[in-house]
Design a protein around this motif. Structure first.
Motif, PDB file in Angstrom:
ATOM      1  N   THR A   1       0.602  -1.475   0.094  1.00 39.94           N
ATOM      2  CA  THR A   1      -0.221  -0.162  -0.236  1.00 39.94           C
ATOM      3  C   THR A   1       1.037   1.155  -0.204  1.00 39.94           C
ATOM      4  O   THR A   1       0.852   2.560  -0.536  1.00 39.94           O
ATOM      5  N   ALA A   2       1.926   1.053   0.678  1.00 39.82           N
ATOM      6  CA  ALA A   2       2.574   2.620   1.124  1.00 39.82           C
ATOM      7  C   ALA A   2       3.646   2.598  -0.164  1.00 39.82           C
ATOM      8  O   ALA A   2       3.546   3.444  -0.851  1.00 39.82           O
ATOM      9  N   ALA A   3       4.050   1.157  -1.186  1.00 37.47           N
ATOM     10  CA  ALA A   3       4.988   1.307  -2.238  1.00 37.47           C
ATOM     11  C   ALA A   3       3.832   2.118  -3.579  1.00 37.47           C
ATOM     12  O   ALA A   3       3.810   3.112  -4.007  1.00 37.47           O
ATOM     13  N   GLY A   4       2.371   1.720  -3.316  1.00 39.16           N
ATOM     14  CA  GLY A   4       1.282   2.416  -4.567  1.00 39.16           C
ATOM     15  C   GLY A   4       1.539   3.624  -4.026  1.00 39.16           C
ATOM     16  O   GLY A   4       1.138   4.480  -4.835  1.00 39.16           O
ATOM     17  N   THR A   5       1.488   3.692  -2.764  1.00 43.32           N
ATOM     18  CA  THR A   5       0.772   5.822  -2.945  1.00 43.32           C
ATOM     19  C   THR A   5       2.632   6.385  -3.686  1.00 43.32           C
ATOM     20  O   THR A   5       2.408   7.452  -4.508  1.00 43.32           O
TER      21      THR A   5
END
Length: 218
Positions: free
Chosen positions: A160-164
């Motif tokens: 999720t953090a990488a997606g942001t």
């Protein structure tokens, strides 16, 4: 660094691992089962010994390491290992969970980068370093990061953090709009796996990582 191991065997346990937030310095990877009972003291010792032994044996033998050897070094029976970690993937996730939490935090930190594209590439380098921790990790475990049915629940926050971070790079025009996090992870995973099979060196990694980075750009 070699994790500490206890020389005194502990007795096998019958209880389920505890739940709750991870504590700094404590082994992670506890099953996320609602209502699971806290572990007894002897069960906790067995759990910690298994994680320490697993980290050591995986460093030596790679992800196909003998589970019997891990149990032996932890001073417990193989049944105790399976009570804590019913599958090899569950054991690997537990050993690697701190690394995935670190990658998640790194991705969140990089979202504040003045250059989000450079931040994304820095994170992908960190991911590549993570994938080389144990021989075979790229092929045996990294695929779980892009599998929607993965047993690796702890990777969800990291992705999720990488997606942001990826979306920021795309909005800045530094990354193709059709690239997804699974795409980027797969590219890095494939690069690490290929170099591992051919015993590639750092110079080759840098050259091929540059090819990947160029392919991500519009």
């Amino acid at each position: 660094m070699t994790p500490p191991r206890s020389a005194k065997p502990a007795q096998p346990d019958q209880t389920a691992p505890e739940t709750g937030p991870d504590r700094p310095g404590q082994p992670t990877g506890r099953p996320r089962t609602a209502g699971a009972r806290p572990m007894r003291a002897d069960a906790r010792r067995n759990y910690e010994r298994l994680l320490a032994a697993a980290a050591t044996v995986l460093e030596e033998q790679g992800t196909e390491a003998s589970l019997e050897e891990i149990a032996r070094r932890a001073g417990v029976g193989i049944g105790t290992l399976y009570r804590h970690f019913p599958t090899r993937a569950a054991l690997l996730e537990a050993v690697l969970q701190d690394s995935m939490a670190t990658l998640e935090g790194r991705a969140r930190d990089l979202t504040a980068s003045a250059d989000p594209t450079a931040g994304l590439l820095a994170w992908l380098r960190d991911l590549a370093a993570y994938a080389t921790r144990f021989r075979g990790l790229a092929s045996a475990v990294m695929v779980n990061l892009v599998d929607e049915h993965t047993d690796f629940e702890s990777c969800a926050g990291m992705l999720t953090a990488a997606g942001t971070l990826l979306r920021q790079a795309q909005l800045a025009g530094g990354v193709r709009p059709d690239v997804s996090v699974p795409d980027a992870v797969t590219l890095v995973n494939a690069l690490v796996w290929a170099l591992e099979q051919g015993n590639g060196d750092e110079e080759q990694f840098e050259r091929l990582f540059d090819v990947v980075a160029r392919g991500l750009r519009p």
